[in-house]
Design an enzyme around this catalytic site. Structure first.
Site, short mmCIF file in Angstrom:
data_model
loop_
_atom_site.label_atom_id
_atom_site.label_comp_id
_atom_site.label_asym_id
_atom_site.label_seq_id
_atom_site.Cartn_x
_atom_site.Cartn_y
_atom_site.Cartn_z
N ASN A 1 0.81 -1.21 0.00
CA ASN A 1 0.00 0.00 0.00
C ASN A 1 0.85 1.27 0.00
O ASN A 1 0.33 2.35 -0.26
CB ASN A 1 -0.94 0.01 1.20
CG ASN A 1 -2.00 -1.08 1.11
OD1 ASN A 1 -2.36 -1.51 0.02
ND2 ASN A 1 -2.47 -1.55 2.25
N ARG B 1 -7.19 -2.03 -8.23
CA ARG B 1 -7.86 -0.85 -7.70
C ARG B 1 -6.96 0.39 -7.73
O ARG B 1 -7.41 1.48 -8.08
CB ARG B 1 -8.31 -1.14 -6.27
CG ARG B 1 -8.90 0.05 -5.54
CD ARG B 1 -10.21 0.46 -6.14
NE ARG B 1 -10.75 1.65 -5.49
CZ ARG B 1 -11.87 2.23 -5.86
NH1 ARG B 1 -12.57 1.75 -6.84
NH2 ARG B 1 -12.31 3.30 -5.23
N CYS C 1 -9.76 -6.64 -6.19
CA CYS C 1 -10.55 -7.57 -5.39
C CYS C 1 -11.97 -7.06 -5.21
O CYS C 1 -12.20 -5.86 -5.02
CB CYS C 1 -9.91 -7.75 -4.01
SG CYS C 1 -8.35 -8.65 -4.05
N PRO D 1 -16.70 2.89 -4.58
CA PRO D 1 -16.92 3.81 -5.68
C PRO D 1 -15.83 4.89 -5.72
O PRO D 1 -15.22 5.22 -4.70
CB PRO D 1 -18.28 4.42 -5.37
CG PRO D 1 -18.43 4.30 -3.90
CD PRO D 1 -17.73 3.03 -3.53
N ILE D 2 -15.60 5.44 -6.90
CA ILE D 2 -14.59 6.48 -7.06
C ILE D 2 -15.24 7.86 -7.09
O ILE D 2 -14.62 8.82 -7.54
CB ILE D 2 -13.74 6.25 -8.31
CG1 ILE D 2 -14.62 6.27 -9.57
CG2 ILE D 2 -12.96 4.94 -8.20
CD1 ILE D 2 -13.82 6.26 -10.86
N ASP D 3 -16.47 7.95 -6.61
CA ASP D 3 -17.17 9.24 -6.64
C ASP D 3 -16.45 10.30 -5.82
O ASP D 3 -16.49 11.49 -6.15
CB ASP D 3 -18.62 9.09 -6.19
CG ASP D 3 -18.74 8.50 -4.80
OD1 ASP D 3 -18.04 7.52 -4.51
OD2 ASP D 3 -19.55 9.01 -3.99
N LEU D 4 -15.78 9.89 -4.72
CA LEU D 4 -15.03 10.86 -3.92
C LEU D 4 -13.91 11.48 -4.74
O LEU D 4 -13.64 12.69 -4.64
CB LEU D 4 -14.46 10.20 -2.67
CG LEU D 4 -15.45 9.68 -1.63
CD1 LEU D 4 -14.73 9.04 -0.47
CD2 LEU D 4 -16.35 10.81 -1.13
N ARG E 1 -1.14 -11.07 -5.15
CA ARG E 1 -1.25 -9.64 -5.37
C ARG E 1 -0.56 -8.85 -4.26
O ARG E 1 -0.08 -7.73 -4.50
CB ARG E 1 -2.71 -9.21 -5.46
CG ARG E 1 -3.44 -9.63 -6.72
CD ARG E 1 -4.81 -9.00 -6.81
NE ARG E 1 -4.70 -7.58 -6.62
CZ ARG E 1 -5.37 -6.87 -5.70
NH1 ARG E 1 -6.21 -7.49 -4.89
NH2 ARG E 1 -5.20 -5.57 -5.59
#
Length: 415
Positions: A23, A91, A115, A121-124, A396
């Site tokens: 990460n 992602r 995953c 969602p990617i709305d932010l 991954r």
């Protein structure tokens, strides 16, 4: 897809050095697109998501050279290319939106994959980008972004999303003016991204708090940087020692980045000793149940450790409760654990785990990265043989986990 074959009943014992953070490195790799010249990254994890991200960078025209755990990236010939197909595999690829806009003021990118642990969602991201003046239109499943009028603004995130915080940082670092991100994520990986970008010439402060301030600059330069160690990998192996009644020393890891996990392991009866850059764990003979665990944004208990910790609690002497508040579909490991004899019931986003005397080996399937890791841990402690399908998910985020576990005394192979 691959699968792991495990013979349970062998405690983990010994010493291991924690590898580079998954990460941590992924946003750094995306941010390299913002730099001019050569960047050298050390202590890189050799995992599938890193390989995929390097593929994206090559598609964008970067020259990549690998030397052991070091990666050399030259961005001199990079271009604004269509990376739709590759980004659908993971992602973190959405971070290339901010990086491409920062470098070219234009970006065309597909919706990210990875995953299936929830909607995520990617709305932010899109809301924040539009607030900064980016024009976004959808065309044949692609997000077509125009950032020619992008300027620094005040951004209020509705949720302290790690990805959205990172993406806003990448967009703002070369935008005109000052950007302030409120309700920002506070994870150690956010601090690391700030450290890396500042080393490249950025002007960012506040990472690790809920307000990050970015003063846009015209140019970022390549640098040499060592990636931090993976706190989730460290937590996974600590859980492995706990569930197998083992004893481990982890080196090259900062205990302060995983405080909640260490506290809960102590509550479960484990003996924990901390040094500045190492952690020692000795498992109890009988695992104790823990009080209610709520996953949440840092510094709360990490959602990435919830499945692995639940594996431990299946063998506790009593009842434990875990509430998952981050991802609505992060209980996919429960049905598989129950196939191994666990006693777990679910009400909404809360799991009630009643400890059993033993788990039984079974054929189970990893449905995502951390689910696969949790099932491997359960297999290490189970009676008989366990086969965990879908090794690709585990690969991954864990580098040759079967070889590391074998070196610590486990009986596991990858087929």
């Amino acid at each position: 897809m691959g699968r792991y074959r495990i013979k349970g009943g062998y405690p983990l014992r010994g010493t291991m050095t924690v590898r580079g953070s998954k990460n941590g490195i992924l946003p750094i790799l995306a941010s390299v697109m913002l730099t001019e010249g050569e960047t050298i990254l050390h202590h890189c994890p050799l995992i599938a998501d890193v390989h995929l991200t390097l593929e994206v960078l090559e598609q964008l025209g970067c020259k990549i050279k690998k030397e052991g755990r070091s990666i050399i990236i030259d961005t001199k010939g990079c271009k604004n290319a269509d990376i739709n197909e590759t980004v659908q595999k993971m992602r973190s690829s959405i971070l290339f939106m901010g990086a491409l806009l920062g470098r070219f003021q234009q970006a065309k990118i597909g919706y990210p994959g990875g995953c299936e642990i929830g909607m995520r969602p990617i709305d932010l991201h899109l809301k924040a980008f539009r607030n900064m003046g980016v024009v976004i239109e959808e065309e044949k499943g692609l997000l077509c972004c125009d950032g020619t009028k992008c300027i620094g603004k005040k951004i209020n995130l509705d949720f302290p999303s790690v990805g959205a915080t990172e993406n806003c940082m990448l967009l703002a670092v070369k935008a005109k003016g000052i950007t302030k991100i409120y309700n920002a994520a506070c994870e150690p990986e956010i601090v690391e991204l700030q450290t890396f970008l500042n080393q490249c010439g950025a002007k960012i402060r506040g990472a690790g708090t809920d307000c990050i301030i970015i003063e846009g600059v015209k140019v970022l330069y390549g640098t040499e940087y060592t990636v931090s160690s993976d706190r989730i990998e460290a937590g996974t192996f600590l859980c492995g020692a706990a569930i197998t009644k083992g004893e481990l020393e982890l080196k090259n890891i900062c205990p302060d980045t995983m405080r909640q996990v260490l506290l809960r392991l102590g509550e479960a009866g484990c003996l924990i000793k901390e040094q500045k850059n190492s952690i020692y764990i000795k498992a109890p003979q009988k695992i104790k149940p823990v009080s209610r665990i709520h996953t949440g944004p840092y510094p709360d208990f990490p959602t990435d450790m919830q499945p692995q910790f639940m594996s431990i609690l299946t063998l506790a002497e009593g009842t434990s409760i875990i509430s998952e508040t981050v991802f609505e579909a992060r209980f996919k490991h429960i049905s598989e654990l129950c196939r191994m004899g666990a006693d777990i019931t679910v009400e909404g986003q809360t799991a009630v785990i009643k400890g059993v005397k033993s788990l039984k080996g079974a054929y189970v399937s990893g449905k995502d990265l951390r689910c696969g890791a949790a099932l491997i841990l359960a297999g290490l402690a189970a009676e008989g043989e366990t086969v965990v399908e879908n090794a690709c998910y585990v690969q991954r985020g864990y580098e040759q986990i079967e070889k590391v576990l074998t070196s610590l005394g486990a009986k596991i192979s990858l087929e």
